[in-house]
Write an enzyme that holds these catalytic residues in place. Sequence first.
Site, mmCIF file in Angstrom:
data_model
loop_
_atom_site.group_PDB
_atom_site.id
_atom_site.type_symbol
_atom_site.label_atom_id
_atom_site.label_comp_id
_atom_site.label_asym_id
_atom_site.label_seq_id
_atom_site.Cartn_x
_atom_site.Cartn_y
_atom_site.Cartn_z
ATOM 1 N N TYR A 25 -23.015 31.434 -16.697
ATOM 2 C CA TYR A 25 -23.035 32.891 -16.899
ATOM 3 C C TYR A 25 -22.202 33.302 -17.850
ATOM 4 C CZ TYR A 25 -18.554 32.473 -14.759
ATOM 5 O OH TYR A 25 -17.383 31.772 -14.571
ATOM 6 N N GLY A 26 -21.626 32.351 -18.672
ATOM 7 C CA GLY A 26 -20.588 32.650 -19.820
ATOM 8 C C GLY A 26 -21.080 32.319 -20.882
ATOM 9 N N THR A 27 -20.076 31.534 -21.651
ATOM 10 C CA THR A 27 -20.042 31.085 -22.988
ATOM 11 C C THR A 27 -20.984 30.068 -23.144
ATOM 12 O OG1 THR A 27 -18.048 29.533 -22.542
ATOM 13 C CG2 THR A 27 -17.799 31.799 -23.527
ATOM 14 N N LEU A 28 -21.509 29.300 -22.046
ATOM 15 C CA LEU A 28 -22.509 28.287 -22.162
ATOM 16 C C LEU A 28 -23.848 28.703 -22.301
ATOM 17 C CD1 LEU A 28 -20.944 25.441 -19.537
ATOM 18 C CD2 LEU A 28 -20.967 25.615 -21.824
ATOM 19 N N GLU A 102 -14.487 22.738 -18.881
ATOM 20 C CA GLU A 102 -14.126 23.804 -18.031
ATOM 21 C C GLU A 102 -12.807 23.673 -17.402
ATOM 22 O OE1 GLU A 102 -15.470 26.482 -18.792
ATOM 23 O OE2 GLU A 102 -17.628 25.813 -19.438
HETATM 24 N N1 PCA Z 1 -18.341 28.726 -19.151
HETATM 25 C C1 PCA Z 1 -18.929 28.685 -18.223
HETATM 26 C C2 PCA Z 1 -18.078 29.373 -17.164
HETATM 27 C C3 PCA Z 1 -17.697 30.217 -17.827
HETATM 28 C C4 PCA Z 1 -17.661 30.052 -19.190
HETATM 29 O O1 PCA Z 1 -17.435 30.612 -20.473
HETATM 30 C C5 PCA Z 1 -20.247 29.028 -17.896
HETATM 31 O O2 PCA Z 1 -20.833 29.644 -19.044
HETATM 32 O O3 PCA Z 1 -20.817 29.346 -17.041
#
Ligand code: PCA
Length: 168
Positions: A25-28, A102
């Site tokens: 949900y984030g930077t991935l 992570e």
């Molecule tokens: N990386 C993981 C968790 C939050 C982040 O930045 C993601 O993208 O889901």
Amino acid sequence: MKGFGLLSIIVSVFPAAHMAKVFVYGTLKKGQPNHFIMKDHAKGQAEFVAHARTVDPYPLVIATEYNIPFLLVLDKPGTGQRVHGEIYSVDQKMLEFLDEFEECPQMYQRTLIRLEVQDGPGGSTPETGSSIEAYVYTTDTYEPEWLEKTTYESYDSNGDHGLPYVPH
Ligand code: PCA
């Protein structure tokens, strides 16, 4: 043959047997600063399954000096938003890499949550509207003031919040 245990036999017959679903949900996510990891075969395999959103609402906040996105697991149901992201099917090697990247379990904890499947690329995609479980990196180790922060439905490092992710 040494190391040729039951698991390796199962995996060689059913390669999908050792795949896990991860909701990012984030930077991935695609287009975000750490997505390159999902495409790096040296880190393992990750195959896009579908877009999805969480069945339950969660606060997705941006925190720390590095502007890191965090999905908070609270014991207060109804707080936050139904968060959008992407489901990937990953092999054990990628899952282990992601846990390390992570900082799981210190910074994030990998938990199972329920998702509503949105559009996928077709093929073996689960049906749109169906519900599936996947791992997600959430945190229960947050500062109390994070609860006062703006919450987001869909993370974008370059959104108009002006808090771009700081690689570190
Ligand atoms: N990386 C993981 C968790 C939050 C982040 O930045 C993601 O993208 O889901």
